[in-house]
Design a protein around this motif. Structure first.
Motif, PDB file in Angstrom:
ATOM      1  N   GLU A 200       0.709  -1.156   0.094  1.00  0.00           N
ATOM      2  CA  GLU A 200       0.049  -0.022   0.065  1.00  0.00           C
ATOM      3  C   GLU A 200       0.655   0.872   0.001  1.00  0.00           C
ATOM      4  O   GLU A 200       0.590   1.905  -0.616  1.00  0.00           O
ATOM      5  CB  GLU A 200      -0.827  -0.249   1.598  1.00  0.00           C
ATOM      6  CG  GLU A 200      -2.151  -1.098   1.082  1.00  0.00           C
ATOM      7  CD  GLU A 200      -2.333  -1.101   2.151  1.00  0.00           C
ATOM      8  OE1 GLU A 200      -2.363  -0.610   3.147  1.00  0.00           O
ATOM      9  OE2 GLU A 200      -3.454  -2.610   2.185  1.00  0.00           O
ATOM     10  N   ARG A 201       2.126   1.422   0.422  1.00  0.00           N
ATOM     11  CA  ARG A 201       2.861   2.328   0.069  1.00  0.00           C
ATOM     12  C   ARG A 201       3.793   2.551  -0.887  1.00  0.00           C
ATOM     13  O   ARG A 201       3.647   4.052  -1.283  1.00  0.00           O
ATOM     14  CB  ARG A 201       4.118   2.132   1.383  1.00  0.00           C
ATOM     15  CG  ARG A 201       5.040   2.949   2.083  1.00  0.00           C
ATOM     16  CD  ARG A 201       4.882   4.244   1.819  1.00  0.00           C
ATOM     17  NE  ARG A 201       6.676   5.281   2.131  1.00  0.00           N
ATOM     18  CZ  ARG A 201       7.197   6.010   2.838  1.00  0.00           C
ATOM     19  NH1 ARG A 201       7.834   4.518   3.754  1.00  0.00           N
ATOM     20  NH2 ARG A 201       8.007   6.097   3.156  1.00  0.00           N
ATOM     21  N   LEU A 202       3.525   1.682  -1.198  1.00  0.00           N
ATOM     22  CA  LEU A 202       4.585   1.799  -2.539  1.00  0.00           C
ATOM     23  C   LEU A 202       3.110   2.762  -4.023  1.00  0.00           C
ATOM     24  O   LEU A 202       3.041   3.063  -4.459  1.00  0.00           O
ATOM     25  CB  LEU A 202       4.736   0.535  -3.520  1.00  0.00           C
ATOM     26  CG  LEU A 202       6.077  -0.369  -3.169  1.00  0.00           C
ATOM     27  CD1 LEU A 202       5.920  -1.525  -2.918  1.00  0.00           C
ATOM     28  CD2 LEU A 202       7.077   1.104  -2.219  1.00  0.00           C
ATOM     29  N   GLY A 208       1.956   9.136  -5.476  1.00  0.00           N
ATOM     30  CA  GLY A 208       1.530  10.924  -5.274  1.00  0.00           C
ATOM     31  C   GLY A 208       2.647  11.646  -6.056  1.00  0.00           C
ATOM     32  O   GLY A 208       2.735  12.986  -5.888  1.00  0.00           O
ATOM     33  N   GLU A 209       3.180  10.177  -7.302  1.00  0.00           N
ATOM     34  CA  GLU A 209       4.079  11.847  -8.373  1.00  0.00           C
ATOM     35  C   GLU A 209       3.393  11.600  -9.214  1.00  0.00           C
ATOM     36  O   GLU A 209       3.981  12.769  -9.969  1.00  0.00           O
ATOM     37  CB  GLU A 209       5.161  10.303  -8.486  1.00  0.00           C
ATOM     38  CG  GLU A 209       6.303   9.593  -8.224  1.00  0.00           C
ATOM     39  CD  GLU A 209       6.808  11.327  -7.362  1.00  0.00           C
ATOM     40  OE1 GLU A 209       7.063  11.779  -7.860  1.00  0.00           O
ATOM     41  OE2 GLU A 209       7.686  10.929  -6.135  1.00  0.00           O
ATOM     42  N   GLY A 210       2.407  11.307  -9.162  1.00  0.00           N
ATOM     43  CA  GLY A 210       1.349  12.500 -10.560  1.00  0.00           C
ATOM     44  C   GLY A 210       1.847  12.801 -11.478  1.00  0.00           C
ATOM     45  O   GLY A 210       1.255  13.643 -12.620  1.00  0.00           O
ATOM     46  N   GLY A 211       2.414  11.312 -12.080  1.00  0.00           N
ATOM     47  CA  GLY A 211       2.554  11.186 -13.808  1.00  0.00           C
ATOM     48  C   GLY A 211       3.256  11.647 -14.074  1.00  0.00           C
ATOM     49  O   GLY A 211       3.431  11.791 -15.700  1.00  0.00           O
ATOM     50  N   GLY A 212       4.714  12.173 -13.304  1.00  0.00           N
ATOM     51  CA  GLY A 212       5.287  12.608 -13.823  1.00  0.00           C
ATOM     52  C   GLY A 212       6.673  12.154 -14.025  1.00  0.00           C
ATOM     53  O   GLY A 212       5.893  10.836 -14.621  1.00  0.00           O
ATOM     54  N   PRO A 213       8.370  12.100 -13.858  1.00  0.00           N
ATOM     55  CA  PRO A 213       9.154  11.081 -14.414  1.00  0.00           C
ATOM     56  C   PRO A 213       9.273   9.827 -13.447  1.00  0.00           C
ATOM     57  O   PRO A 213       9.893   8.852 -14.502  1.00  0.00           O
ATOM     58  CB  PRO A 213      10.210  12.019 -14.148  1.00  0.00           C
ATOM     59  CG  PRO A 213       9.789  13.026 -13.804  1.00  0.00           C
ATOM     60  CD  PRO A 213       8.517  13.693 -13.804  1.00  0.00           C
ATOM     61  N   LEU A 265       6.931  -1.080  -8.689  1.00  0.00           N
ATOM     62  CA  LEU A 265       5.504  -1.233  -8.886  1.00  0.00           C
ATOM     63  C   LEU A 265       5.981  -0.108  -9.696  1.00  0.00           C
ATOM     64  O   LEU A 265       6.565   0.389 -10.032  1.00  0.00           O
ATOM     65  CB  LEU A 265       5.354  -0.776  -7.386  1.00  0.00           C
ATOM     66  CG  LEU A 265       3.776  -0.178  -7.164  1.00  0.00           C
ATOM     67  CD1 LEU A 265       2.502  -1.230  -7.630  1.00  0.00           C
ATOM     68  CD2 LEU A 265       3.120   1.169  -6.465  1.00  0.00           C
ATOM     69  N   ILE A 266       4.747  -0.204 -10.614  1.00  0.00           N
ATOM     70  CA  ILE A 266       4.841   0.094 -11.771  1.00  0.00           C
ATOM     71  C   ILE A 266       3.166  -0.412 -12.790  1.00  0.00           C
ATOM     72  O   ILE A 266       2.508  -0.692 -11.831  1.00  0.00           O
ATOM     73  CB  ILE A 266       6.249  -0.695 -13.669  1.00  0.00           C
ATOM     74  CG1 ILE A 266       5.548   0.521 -14.029  1.00  0.00           C
ATOM     75  CG2 ILE A 266       5.725  -1.886 -13.448  1.00  0.00           C
ATOM     76  CD1 ILE A 266       6.848  -0.071 -15.550  1.00  0.00           C
ATOM     77  N   ARG A 267       2.601   0.723 -13.160  1.00  0.00           N
ATOM     78  CA  ARG A 267       1.446   1.344 -13.517  1.00  0.00           C
ATOM     79  C   ARG A 267       1.474   0.343 -14.488  1.00  0.00           C
ATOM     80  O   ARG A 267       2.027   0.165 -15.663  1.00  0.00           O
ATOM     81  CB  ARG A 267       0.661   2.551 -14.220  1.00  0.00           C
ATOM     82  CG  ARG A 267       1.256   3.729 -13.099  1.00  0.00           C
ATOM     83  CD  ARG A 267       0.169   5.110 -13.469  1.00  0.00           C
ATOM     84  NE  ARG A 267      -0.048   6.103 -12.630  1.00  0.00           N
ATOM     85  CZ  ARG A 267       0.585   6.473 -11.352  1.00  0.00           C
ATOM     86  NH1 ARG A 267       2.399   6.596 -12.554  1.00  0.00           N
ATOM     87  NH2 ARG A 267       0.419   6.961 -10.800  1.00  0.00           N
ATOM     88  N   THR A 268       0.238  -0.774 -14.427  1.00  0.00           N
ATOM     89  CA  THR A 268       0.085  -1.292 -16.076  1.00  0.00           C
ATOM     90  C   THR A 268       0.707  -1.244 -17.000  1.00  0.00           C
ATOM     91  O   THR A 268       0.659  -1.433 -18.294  1.00  0.00           O
ATOM     92  CB  THR A 268      -1.100  -2.212 -15.777  1.00  0.00           C
ATOM     93  OG1 THR A 268      -0.763  -3.311 -14.052  1.00  0.00           O
ATOM     94  CG2 THR A 268      -1.129  -3.409 -16.556  1.00  0.00           C
ATOM     95  N   GLY A 294      13.010   8.032 -20.632  1.00  0.00           N
ATOM     96  CA  GLY A 294      12.994   9.702 -19.418  1.00  0.00           C
ATOM     97  C   GLY A 294      12.610   8.691 -18.449  1.00  0.00           C
ATOM     98  O   GLY A 294      12.495   9.514 -18.128  1.00  0.00           O
ATOM     99  N   TRP A 295      12.021   8.004 -18.402  1.00  0.00           N
ATOM    100  CA  TRP A 295      11.333   8.143 -16.854  1.00  0.00           C
ATOM    101  C   TRP A 295      12.213   7.468 -15.900  1.00  0.00           C
ATOM    102  O   TRP A 295      13.213   7.039 -15.708  1.00  0.00           O
ATOM    103  CB  TRP A 295      10.676   6.408 -16.846  1.00  0.00           C
ATOM    104  CG  TRP A 295       9.229   6.552 -17.768  1.00  0.00           C
ATOM    105  CD1 TRP A 295       8.819   8.054 -18.604  1.00  0.00           C
ATOM    106  CD2 TRP A 295       8.132   5.334 -18.616  1.00  0.00           C
ATOM    107  NE1 TRP A 295       8.309   7.243 -19.982  1.00  0.00           N
ATOM    108  CE2 TRP A 295       7.166   5.443 -19.235  1.00  0.00           C
ATOM    109  CE3 TRP A 295       8.636   3.999 -17.864  1.00  0.00           C
ATOM    110  CZ2 TRP A 295       6.683   4.751 -20.430  1.00  0.00           C
ATOM    111  CZ3 TRP A 295       7.463   3.061 -18.836  1.00  0.00           C
ATOM    112  CH2 TRP A 295       6.525   3.794 -20.205  1.00  0.00           C
ATOM    113  N   LYS A 296      11.536   7.556 -13.948  1.00  0.00           N
ATOM    114  CA  LYS A 296      12.862   7.761 -13.446  1.00  0.00           C
ATOM    115  C   LYS A 296      12.123   6.040 -12.082  1.00  0.00           C
ATOM    116  O   LYS A 296      11.333   6.053 -12.285  1.00  0.00           O
ATOM    117  CB  LYS A 296      13.175   8.608 -12.588  1.00  0.00           C
ATOM    118  CG  LYS A 296      13.946   9.904 -13.811  1.00  0.00           C
ATOM    119  CD  LYS A 296      14.468  10.801 -13.016  1.00  0.00           C
ATOM    120  CE  LYS A 296      14.888  12.205 -13.785  1.00  0.00           C
ATOM    121  NZ  LYS A 296      16.058  11.270 -13.956  1.00  0.00           N
ATOM    122  N   VAL A 297      12.970   6.227 -11.603  1.00  0.00           N
ATOM    123  CA  VAL A 297      13.000   5.224 -10.544  1.00  0.00           C
ATOM    124  C   VAL A 297      12.630   6.027  -9.324  1.00  0.00           C
ATOM    125  O   VAL A 297      14.014   6.597  -8.799  1.00  0.00           O
ATOM    126  CB  VAL A 297      13.674   3.570 -10.307  1.00  0.00           C
ATOM    127  CG1 VAL A 297      14.608   4.027 -10.430  1.00  0.00           C
ATOM    128  CG2 VAL A 297      12.838   2.449  -9.389  1.00  0.00           C
TER     129      VAL A 297
END
Length: 564
Positions: A200-202, A208-213, A265-268, A294-297
């Motif tokens: 749940e925390r993940l 909370g990142e709102g679709g940013g990098p 964790l990643i969006r499907t 250009g994605w970040k973790v």
């Protein structure tokens, strides 16, 4: 008959109409009746809308009151609020938190275990660990082929085989048809879920990142080695992936790759927008693709996950088998991605291209345009390395044998521009004095056939024209060409010529004297006025205006500089 009579009776008027006046009144009365009906309908509709709106408002207010009650009841859950609704329903004080969310959307995350070996694994234990905490969450063990021995998965867990079967529809082996949740959690073998709040925390962090990098969130697995946050730069044009250590010092680190055991964790939707969503090795496959986008973790220090089984393999033999399979999977993955060289965080190189024992990375070159130029790539770095090694080897032999030589053609052009082999060149050219050939044991006997020297290099006389070719090995035909010239009336000439533009006569004064030239990590020799020499062969401005060998077939994009 056209007149009208009026009779007064008890202060009321009684009007008596003639036939003409009566017909006029009846017509006027019909119009008024229709208008009255229309007005009545409008009023009725307004009343209906009013009562419907009022009923909806009462329902909204009632729902708000119920929501406040649920929120108050869920506050005691470890200070996390109503996070039970993130994965599915959660019982708190007798109230089912997130029940509405479960009914409408179901579980939001699917657990995926992809990195495991069939000969020894703990996938069943991992599945039981997750399903014990969250029985409603989908759990998939993913394998290219059915594992042997088979996995005895508990109820609620399924096996997804990626290899297609001729008797099955396509959705049975395609993961995008089998993962229907909003998120996917990639889990390594041997992990144990202590409590649902870890996942749940993940989810909260990623939302909370709102679709940013930051498009992935990870947590470490408590294992023998800590997870390292890295920066990854992938240059497909140069077939290279470079890892460097990320800046440290913050509790929540953001980078482009991870090294070590971690839960990711990643969006499907993002996962299945990758060309190879579930390739192995998982971490390498995932971060090569995400870094190119250009994605970040974000790597969190907590929550961490425990590893119930470490080490994963109970015998040295099984560890060797796992290491061998990992090496094979990495080779296959890098080949499919077109990556020939990986620069590791400590600066060491890991090569996945050709060697002395394998053929070179490209086939026969046609129209002076290697096939990789059509793919918007330059010469693979393993080939440039082999060319550099061969050049150094040949120059050492020529110098020790007393054979005068100079950088020719595109090789001199590369030295003049950046002191290296041109990044898209596929061979090295050296001119030599024909009269010096007998001084070299490797060259003077090539009329009778080719030879392989003690270091595995193949020396031969070329079949295309009267020149010599030294190949990296019998298997790998990357080569250095030696073009023999001789002076005639102050002009360097040859008996046979090729169709290359630069293969022309030139004054001998360019070679008197020869001068040192830095090239490919060594000091070679070149003409004393290389600028005029190159413009004689290629045309004015050739040094400052790089171009592919045959612009009619493929032109260089000038916006992409050598340093880009």
């Amino acid at each position: 008959m056209g007149e009208m009579a009026r009779i007064v009776c008890k202060h009321h008027y009684i009007t008596i109409f003639t036939s003409h006046s009566l017909s006029t009144l009846i017509y006027s009365w019909r119009i008024s009746f229709c208008q009255a009906l229309l007005s009545g309908a409008i009023v009725l509709n307004l009343l209906i809308l009013y009562y419907v709106s009022r009923a909806q408002q009462q329902m909204i207010e009632k729902s708000r009151e119920q929501g406040k009650g649920l929120k108050k009841a869920s506050l005691p859950v470890s200070g996390l609020g109503a996070m039970g609704s993130l994965l599915g329903g959660n019982m708190v004080g007798g109230i089912k938190v997130g029940a509405l969310d479960v009914n409408l959307r179901g579980p939001r995350v699917t657990i995926l275990v992809r990195e495991f070996e069939d000969f020894e694994n703990y996938v069943v234990d991992v599945a039981r660990s997750f399903l014990r905490q969250r029985p409603e969450v989908p759990f998939l063990a993913v394998s290219v082929t059915p594992p042997y021995p088979p996995l005895d998965l508990p109820e609620g867990a399924r096996l997804l085989v990626l290899s297609p079967s001729p008797d099955q529809p396509p959705q049975t082996h395609r993961p995008e048809f089998n993962v229907q949740t909003e998120f996917a959690l990639l889990v390594p073998d041997g992990l144990e879920l202590d409590h649902g709040r870890q996942v749940e925390r993940l989810i909260l962090e990623l939302e909370g990142e709102g679709g940013g990098p930051v498009r992935l969130v990870a947590a470490p697995v408590l294992a023998r080695s800590a997870v390292q946050c890295l920066q990854l730069r992938v240059n497909l044009r140069e077939w290279t992936a470079t890892y460097t250590p990320a800046a440290s010092g913050s509790s929540d680190r953001v980078c482009t790759a991870l090294q070590g055991d971690a839960v990711v964790l990643i969006r499907t939707e993002d996962l299945f927008n990758l060309s190879v969503p579930l390739g192995r090795p998982v971490m390498s496959s995932l971060f090569v693709q995400t870094s190119l986008r250009g994605w970040k973790v974000k790597l969190l220090e907590g929550p961490s996950f425990s590893a119930s089984h470490r080490p994963l393999f109970s015998s040295a033999h099984n560890q060797w088998k796992a290491d061998s399979r990992l090496k094979d999977a990495t080779n296959h993955l890098m080949h499919s991605f077109g990556i020939k060289r990986i620069v590791l965080p400590d600066g060491r190189d890991q090569w996945f291209g050709c060697s002395k024992e394998t053929p070179r990375c490209f086939g026969t070159v046609r129209d002076d345009t290697p096939e990789y130029l059509y793919l918007e790539r330059w010469t693979p770095p393993c080939c440039l390395r082999a060319l550099g090694e061969t050049t150094t080897y040949v120059i050492n032999i020529l110098e020790s044998s007393g054979v005068r030589y100079w950088l020719e053609g595109g090789s001199l052009l590369g030295a003049a521009r950046h002191q290296v082999i041109i990044p898209w060149d596929y061979d090295v050219d050296l001119g030599i004095y024909l009269e010096d050939v007998p001084n070299c044991d490797y060259l003077k006997n090539l009329d009778s056939g080719s030879l392989v020297d003690a270091n595995g290099y193949l020396w031969e006389r070329a079949v295309e024209a009267d020149f010599y070719r030294i190949q990296y090995s019998e298997a790998n035909h990357l080569h250095v060409d030696l073009w023999p010239f001789y002076p005639r009336n102050g002009v360097m000439t040859r008996d046979t010529w090729t169709e290359h533009k630069q293969d022309v006569e030139f004054p001998e004064h360019f070679l008197q004297p020869l001068v040192p030239v830095p090239f490919a990590g060594i000091t070679a020799y070149g003409p004393n006025n290389y600028r005029d020499f190159l413009e004689l062969k290629f045309g004015e401005g050739v040094i400052k205006n790089p171009q592919y060998p045959n612009p009619a077939k493929k032109r260089l994009d000038r916006s992409r500089t050598l340093g880009s």
